[in-house]
Design an enzyme around this catalytic site. Sequence first.
Site, PDB file in Angstrom:
ATOM      1  N   GLU A  32      51.789  12.085  13.338  1.00 33.47           N
ATOM      2  CA  GLU A  32      52.117  13.499  13.138  1.00 33.47           C
ATOM      3  C   GLU A  32      52.732  13.775  11.770  1.00 33.47           C
ATOM      4  O   GLU A  32      53.169  14.881  11.505  1.00 33.47           O
ATOM      5  CB  GLU A  32      53.052  13.955  14.262  1.00 33.47           C
TER       6      GLU A  32
ATOM      7  N   TRP B 151      49.507  13.585  25.731  1.00 32.01           N
ATOM      8  CA  TRP B 151      48.409  12.608  25.754  1.00 32.01           C
ATOM      9  C   TRP B 151      48.936  11.242  26.195  1.00 32.01           C
ATOM     10  O   TRP B 151      48.177  10.358  26.549  1.00 32.01           O
ATOM     11  CB  TRP B 151      47.742  12.507  24.376  1.00 32.01           C
ATOM     12  N   ASP B 152      50.258  11.105  26.202  1.00 31.47           N
ATOM     13  CA  ASP B 152      50.917   9.877  26.642  1.00 31.47           C
ATOM     14  C   ASP B 152      50.396   9.448  28.015  1.00 31.47           C
ATOM     15  O   ASP B 152      50.293   8.263  28.314  1.00 31.47           O
ATOM     16  CB  ASP B 152      52.433  10.099  26.785  1.00 31.47           C
TER      17      ASP B 152
ATOM     18  N   LYS C 263      54.236   7.977  11.067  1.00 25.41           N
ATOM     19  CA  LYS C 263      55.216   8.106  12.151  1.00 25.41           C
ATOM     20  C   LYS C 263      54.959   7.089  13.256  1.00 25.41           C
ATOM     21  O   LYS C 263      55.872   6.517  13.825  1.00 25.41           O
ATOM     22  CB  LYS C 263      55.127   9.529  12.719  1.00 25.41           C
ATOM     23  N   GLN C 264      53.709   6.881  13.586  1.00 29.57           N
ATOM     24  CA  GLN C 264      53.352   6.032  14.725  1.00 29.57           C
ATOM     25  C   GLN C 264      51.906   5.571  14.536  1.00 29.57           C
ATOM     26  O   GLN C 264      51.171   6.187  13.778  1.00 29.57           O
ATOM     27  CB  GLN C 264      53.512   6.811  16.021  1.00 29.57           C
TER      28      GLN C 264
HETATM   29  C1  BGC Z   1      54.924  11.718  19.515  1.00 32.50           C
HETATM   30  C2  BGC Z   1      53.717  12.132  20.317  1.00 32.50           C
HETATM   31  C3  BGC Z   1      54.066  12.133  21.787  1.00 32.50           C
HETATM   32  C4  BGC Z   1      55.302  12.972  22.057  1.00 32.50           C
HETATM   33  C5  BGC Z   1      55.763  12.856  23.492  1.00 32.50           C
HETATM   34  C6  BGC Z   1      56.084  12.635  19.843  1.00 32.50           C
HETATM   35  O1  BGC Z   1      57.220  12.230  19.145  1.00 32.50           O
HETATM   36  O2  BGC Z   1      54.651  11.800  18.152  1.00 32.50           O
HETATM   37  O3  BGC Z   1      52.645  11.257  20.087  1.00 32.50           O
HETATM   38  O4  BGC Z   1      52.985  12.626  22.518  1.00 32.50           O
HETATM   39  O5  BGC Z   1      56.361  12.535  21.235  1.00 32.50           O
HETATM   40  O6  BGC Z   1      56.075  11.541  23.815  1.00 32.50           O
END
Ligand code: BGC
Length: 734
Positions: free
Chosen positions: A466, A339-340, A569-570
């Site tokens: 996540e 989704w990035d 996490k983010q």
């Molecule tokens: C992140 C995701 C991301 C993926 C690829 C993961 O560590 O939590 O949001 O899409 O890395 O960058």
Amino acid sequence: MGKKADKYLETQEWSIVERGFHREKNAVSESLFSIGNEYCGLRGYAEEGATAPSLQGCYFNGVYEWSEKETETAYKGIIRRGHYMVNAADPIKTEIFVGGEKLDTGKCDLCDFERRLDLRSGLYVRTFSVRGVKFTFSRFLSMTEPCNLYQKIEVESTQPVSLEIKLSVDFATKHWGKKGRWEKVSSHAEGNYAQIVGKTQSTGQYLACAQEVEASGDCAFRPEEDALSAGVRITATVAGKFALTKHVACYADKTGETKGKMPAPSPKKSFEEALAENISYYKKFWAERDIVIEGDEENQQGIRFCIFQLGQTYHGACPTDNIGAKGLTGEAYSGHAFWDTETYCLPYYLFNDPAAARDLLLFRYHTLAQAKERAKMLDCKGACYPIATLNGNEACDLWQHASLQFQPSTGVAYGIRHYVTVTGDEQFLIDYGMEMLLEISRFLRSRGEYGADGRFGYFCVMGPDEFQMMVNHNCYTNYMAKKTFEYTVECFEKYGDRTRLNVEKEELAAFSACAEKMYLPYDETRKLFEQHDGFFRLPHIDIKSIPAEEFPLYHHWSYDRIYRNDMIKQPDVLMLMLLHAGDFTLEQKRANYEYYEPRCIHESSLSPSVHSILASELKKEDDALNFFGFAARLDLDDYNRNTCEGLHTTSIAAAWLNIVYGFGGVRSDKDLLVLSPSIPSIWRRYAFRLQYRGRVISVEVEKGRAAVSVEGDPLRAIVCGREETLSGTREFEL
Ligand code: BGC
């Protein structure tokens, strides 16, 4: 944030320079000195071989293998076969013998070692001397004729020295250190020329490479072929200077239609001619895209490195290409796009190269059929876009991500809307966008449910954070779905009769009902959005009490231990406040930032820039600058200690966002563009440019003032909080 820079490179404005060989950092340097042109990516490994930590890699966009084993038990919704970007041939395999002894850069006593990547040409040069013989290795990939790679080896010795150099294309490469995957289809070597065609084992794709070597002085050529390579052995006695120049043309046949036949050779250019073309390419590139930061050399270098790497990874050369989380610089994340792409990378392309942004969205249009299949596997209707993919199929074998995260689908819908807002390209919406919106809305409607209280939303999901899985009413997911429904209905009301799509009124009404009844967990007294239903009741953990050695947590804590507290996490709620900035008040942003930021461990590299952008808006200058420094130099300073596996390509797109949305205060989620610049006190000046609805906007910010210039028609915009008509150059007090 607890992450520390690990610096060993020089800070220069336009180059990345390593002086002195940092053996233990070799794999990190290989990532940092990667070159690429979207078609191909080549890590910065020593082509002559170096006994040192290394991940020798060369990747072609869209060249992949199916995972080795299909899962035997078929649990519905869990993928049975993944795919991964495969390490391809080593196109510049080099073996050097000096006086009969093999040169191994990792073992020799090297003098005056330097490696340098020039951001204004894409030229990567390594120099060093061994026992009085000086070597210079140069390479670059053509940005204008992407099949073409150039290599030059210069040797200089005052004493006569006998040299034997083998230059070949070699398919005996390993993937993640494991057995190679390539079969040889054919090869041929004659005089100074060699060609070889290899085939992937499971996908039947071909890679055909042809090399031609030229020497600057007397030498003998002996063509050589073996099981997986083809090349030429050159012998010479050198006193003074001697140079070999090799041109390699590599053709990736992703559909297998050539059946391995060698394509006609590409027109020949010399190393110097091709390099001159790259220099002109980059001259234009930097004239349009450079971000200048005066008063902060480190971040100046950092942001230029990010922009350079984005250009190397993707510039819209081919609609079947996408942007892997590591670009074409390593095997981690299997080359997959996430989704990035729409959430973090698309804005860079929207504002710099709208045609490339359109191509990124077309990738999703061309893979709509697979997204529909995926929705069916999840017992839903419409289209569910994959969390990780190279070819449109879901490739993530962690079911909790593949089945529970919908941010790729809502991200595509958001990307379409963002594209149309920034470019004004309604025809794209009519021809492609609305079909995707319709299918995504169908998926979201069938996956969502009305709870016992009559409110609509998503049960058992995982949002961007996540660390929380199988939650109900993740605020991000619910809100993004609500906006998707609303936009879909709006588009059909406005352009419905201009598309070939037939949609019943009842279906649109059902979308509107889902949007209207969407549950958004919100505490009005504290102005806090609850990340998911029940988040506020989770046990609290003081993240500052976690010892630094326990990071990354995924390696030190069991999954379920990570999942059962309020650590995140983010950004999740905060991500919403960036994407739909115009929907939230400053008071809400402040309350949510102050609540969620101390709970966030930034385990994802995508995280700091989002925090920096919001911190800028909230006038928290220290946070804004600290988080930005991390985002812009994430790889150069190896903050996460995993740059050796490849660059964080999608995070470096977020560093661009960080300047433009953060310090520049740009917001583009509503009809009027917003500019609200601020400048960190340590900077003297910074400047950036944007393309917006057919105009070019240049922004220059100094202490106390900002100048905004518009080339093209006047533009209504909100600047420093006031609606203005921008035309020519205008100055604003800050
Ligand atoms: C992140 C995701 C991301 C993926 C690829 C993961 O560590 O939590 O949001 O899409 O890395 O960058």
